[in-house]
Design an enzyme around this catalytic site. Structure first.
Site, PDB file in Angstrom:
ATOM      1  N   CYS A 155       0.820  -1.218   0.000  1.00 57.55           N
ATOM      2  CA  CYS A 155       0.000   0.000   0.000  1.00 57.55           C
ATOM      3  C   CYS A 155       0.852   1.266   0.000  1.00 57.55           C
ATOM      4  O   CYS A 155       0.523   2.250  -0.657  1.00 57.55           O
ATOM      5  CB  CYS A 155      -0.922   0.002   1.215  1.00 57.55           C
ATOM      6  SG  CYS A 155      -2.213  -1.239   1.137  1.00 57.55           S
ATOM      7  N   CYS A 308      -3.624  -6.579 -17.273  1.00 60.65           N
ATOM      8  CA  CYS A 308      -4.162  -7.188 -16.049  1.00 60.65           C
ATOM      9  C   CYS A 308      -5.601  -6.703 -15.914  1.00 60.65           C
ATOM     10  O   CYS A 308      -6.300  -6.571 -16.914  1.00 60.65           O
ATOM     11  CB  CYS A 308      -3.305  -6.848 -14.834  1.00 60.65           C
ATOM     12  SG  CYS A 308      -3.204  -5.080 -14.454  1.00 60.65           S
TER      13      CYS A 308
END
Length: 350
Positions: A155, A308
């Site tokens: 993150c 993706c």
């Protein structure tokens, strides 16, 4: 109940568990409160900056419910202490954001027979499940091995939309409470995929893998060096730098080139579970976690377009492959989601 991590996921997890009246709550985290994390780590405030997260968490949880006893474990969960620490709790809730700790928590839970309430977040996306519960799968059934080091950011590196950990953490708290109450309809055997940008929720069935070294063959009987297992201690790309630029091509431009017959290899670096939901015709599936081992088999003379779900993982794959000497390589802007909206609506959104 043990909450591993008092950050973005751990914040809503711990707060809702305390509010629900969980009598004994362990919080393990060796970090201190940092101002830059407060947009998602709502367990802490500006007055807590510089304090140990466990101390800040205990004070806040005491205000929510003074009848909950909070164990402050201001240390790092490691292979040396994980079995001893986890053995004291009935349920483990994983609020971490790195692969070594996820595999550590998973293996310790499998060895001890503890349910593992899993959550993961990055940018606008999240996942949740319950692993190692009764006869259900574990984390290794879904992700046998970690991705190559440096290809999937945490993150702090990749960023996260502040409310995403709130959503995923609340779901983890819900699953933990259901487990504590003995309710049967949990996320065990299912992976919940969350995309807040499109506000879509999708559940995928996951099966226990009989060949899984953790919960299948039971080859894993002790904890290992998970930093080494995940390549954290190894400099990425054998010490070579990664080119920060990931050249991109839009879905419409790619469709035009494919229609005119250009020789392009379309490389899909998503997971098999995502491939089962939606795929682009003619694409080759090579999950990001297997890219390092598969890259030598790719034809360097061909033009390659990598995609993706939304473009984050594929951008990392492009940077990696360029560092490996692939020059004719592009990232599909917006991933398969934008391909569906801009080119082929028959490809399902998820």
């Amino acid at each position: 109940m043990l909450v591993v991590g008092a950050g973005g996921l751990g914040s809503p997890i711990a707060m809702y568990l305390a509010a629900a009246g969980i009598g004994y709550l362990g919080i393990i985290d060796s970090d201190v409160v940092d101002r830059s994390n407060l947009q998602r780590q709502i367990l802490h405030g500006t007055s807590d900056i510089g304090r140990r997260k466990t101390d800040s968490a205990a004070d806040r949880l005491g205000e929510i419910n003074p009848n909950v006893e909070v164990a402050r474990l201001s240390e790092t969960l490691t292979s040396a202490n994980a079995l001893e620490i986890l053995a004291e709790y009935d349920i483990v809730v994983d609020g971490t954001d790195n692969f070594p700790t996820r595999y550590l928590v998973n293996d310790a839970c499998v060895i001890l027979g503890k349910p593992n309430v899993y959550g993961s977040i990055i940018r606008f996306e999240g996942q949740a499940s319950v692993f190692s519960h009764e006869e259900g799968p574990c984390y290794r059934c879904l992700f046998r091995e970690p991705p190559p080091p440096g290809l999937v950011p945490n993150c702090a590196e990749g960023g996260v939309f502040g409310v995403v950990p709130g959503i995923v953490g609340s779901i983890q708290a819900t699953e933990a409470i259901k487990l504590a109450l003995g309710l049967s309809d949990t996320l065990s055997g299912r992976l919940l995929l969350i995309d807040v940008m499109r506000m879509r929720f999708r559940t995928i069935q996951i099966q226990k893998d009989p060949s899984c070294p953790a919960c299948g063959t039971r080859e894993i009987t002790e904890l290992i060096d998970y930093d080494a297992f995940c390549g954290v201690a190894v400099p990425p790309l054998d010490g070579r730098g990664i080119d920060e630029g990931a050249r991109e091509i839009t879905p419409r431009d790619l469709a035009t080139r494919l229609a005119r017959g250009d020789d392009i290899l379309l490389l899909d670096v998503r997971e098999p579970s995502e491939w089962a939901v939606a795929r682009i015709d003619g694409a080759r599936l090579i999950p990001l976690a297997t890219l390092q081992g598969t890259a030598p088999s790719l034809d360097r003379s061909r033009e390659i377009v990598v995609h993706c779900h939304h473009g984050t993982r594929s951008a990392a794959a492009v940077r990696y492959l360029r560092a490996e000497g692939f020059e004719r390589i592009w990232n599909l802007t917006g991933g398969i989601a934008r391909w569906s909206s801009d080119v082929d609506a028959s490809v399902p959104q998820y």
